[in-house]
Design an enzyme around this catalytic site. Structure first.
Site, mmCIF file in Angstrom:
data_model
loop_
_atom_site.group_PDB
_atom_site.id
_atom_site.type_symbol
_atom_site.label_atom_id
_atom_site.label_comp_id
_atom_site.label_asym_id
_atom_site.label_seq_id
_atom_site.Cartn_x
_atom_site.Cartn_y
_atom_site.Cartn_z
ATOM 1 N N ARG A 238 0.849 -1.181 0.000
ATOM 2 C CA ARG A 238 0.000 0.000 0.000
ATOM 3 C C ARG A 238 0.885 1.231 0.000
ATOM 4 O O ARG A 238 1.905 1.277 0.688
ATOM 5 C CB ARG A 238 -0.946 0.027 1.209
ATOM 6 N N GLU A 266 -5.430 6.606 -6.079
ATOM 7 C CA GLU A 266 -5.537 5.766 -7.266
ATOM 8 C C GLU A 266 -6.892 6.018 -7.925
ATOM 9 O O GLU A 266 -7.899 6.087 -7.221
ATOM 10 C CB GLU A 266 -5.400 4.286 -6.899
ATOM 11 N N HIS A 285 -1.187 -0.672 -10.244
ATOM 12 C CA HIS A 285 -1.827 -1.539 -9.254
ATOM 13 C C HIS A 285 -2.417 -2.784 -9.915
ATOM 14 O O HIS A 285 -3.618 -3.055 -9.836
ATOM 15 C CB HIS A 285 -2.910 -0.790 -8.468
#
Length: 310
Positions: A238, A266, A285
């Site tokens: 993270r 994001e 991601h």
């Protein structure tokens, strides 16, 4: 006709086959879950889609207002590990809503991606690829990882899988883990170090911590400064576990590489300074995103949804 017992308010059409197989594995009829596609635009739409369901699958962030307006909701089965980023866990507890997550479904996928980022950073592959496509032939020396030390921060399922992969290419592995007993010097076969020593001794550091209040910002300026020149920092965990200002400051010194798959926020804005920062390898991601991991995710998430259904 009574409302469905279960809901999936933020599905995508690509989820349909995965959901069907997850329901079949759990022995649940498809007509017991009300599926809506796309992320709801506001709290009203969240409430409308979940309706009278007592348990729901969840893939995205649900607003607090919606949680407060769903008195029948008793369980959220989050599609992944990052429920804390998407659900106010304290509010859910106050409202009597159990939040379940899925762990372990993507250990292989994430660890393999972390290794891919490490290799790409060590050999400068993104830059070499870009220069080749521009018509250049610019040979550049890379970093050989065999014989060097990888520090792994977080020795859960993903971290341990990363350790195995790194050892497979000849790296020495050291680690740090929050849950080891005081005074422990080994975690399995992995020597344990405190964080400052791990950062100072490692040619590369790979982060595999869950995001909690305790881990937020744990990789601070002192640890970033402890990295040796030429070190590689890999983050597939993270973004918020790394102090953003400390990361940017060290990158602009031009003597480390950060290989990152996670960001805050994001999607990463198009003008975010990280996109143009020196010494970076960036992916959007996707570390968890393989067909095998998706299959396991839905199977386990549906099991969480229906097990001892409220």
């Amino acid at each position: 006709m009574s409302s469905p017992r279960f809901a999936f308010p933020d599905a995508s059409p690509d989820d349909e086959a995965l959901l069907a197989r997850g329901l079949e594995a759990a022995g649940v009829d498809r007509d017991r879950i009300d599926v809506s596609y796309g992320v709801p635009s506001d709290a009203d739409e969240w409430v409308e889609r979940i309706g009278e369901a007592e348990a729901t699958l969840l893939g995205w962030s649900i607003p607090n207002e919606a949680l407060r307006r769903l008195p029948r909701l008793r369980r959220i089965s989050f599609l992944g590990t990052g429920a804390a980023d998407n659900v106010d866990l304290r509010l859910a507890e106050e409202l009597g809503i159990e939040v379940r997550t899925v762990r372990g479904y993507g250990d292989d996928a994430v660890a393999e991606h972390a290794l891919a980022l490490l290799l790409a950073a060590a050999r400068g592959i993104p830059l070499l690829d870009r220069e080749m496509r521009e018509g250049q032939w610019a040979a550049r020396p890379g970093v050989q990882l065999a014989g060097k030390t990888l520090g792994i921060v977080g020795l859960g399922g993903i971290g341990m899988r990363m350790a195995t992969l790194a050892q497979g290419i000849g790296m020495r592995v050291v680690g740090w883990n929050r849950s080891v007993r005081d005074g422990a010097t080994q975690y399995g076969s992995i020597p344990l170090l405190d964080l400052p020593e791990l950062f100072a001794r490692s040619a590369a550091v790979s982060l595999h911590l869950a995001l909690t209040p305790e881990s937020t910002g744990i990789i601070d300026a002192a640890l970033m400064d402890a990295l040796a020149p030429g070190a590689i920092l890999v983050n597939t965990a993270r973004a918020a576990i790394v102090d953003r200002e400390a990361l940017m400051a060290r990158l602009h010194r031009g003597d480390i590489v950060a290989a990152l798959d996670v960001f805050d926020p994001e999607p990463l804005p198009a003008d975010d300074p990280l996109r143009s920062a020196p010494g970076t390898v960036l992916t959007p991601h996707v570390a968890y995103d393989t067909p095998e991991a998706a299959e396991a995710l839905f199977r386990l998430a549906v099991a969480n949804l229906v097990e001892s259904a409220p």
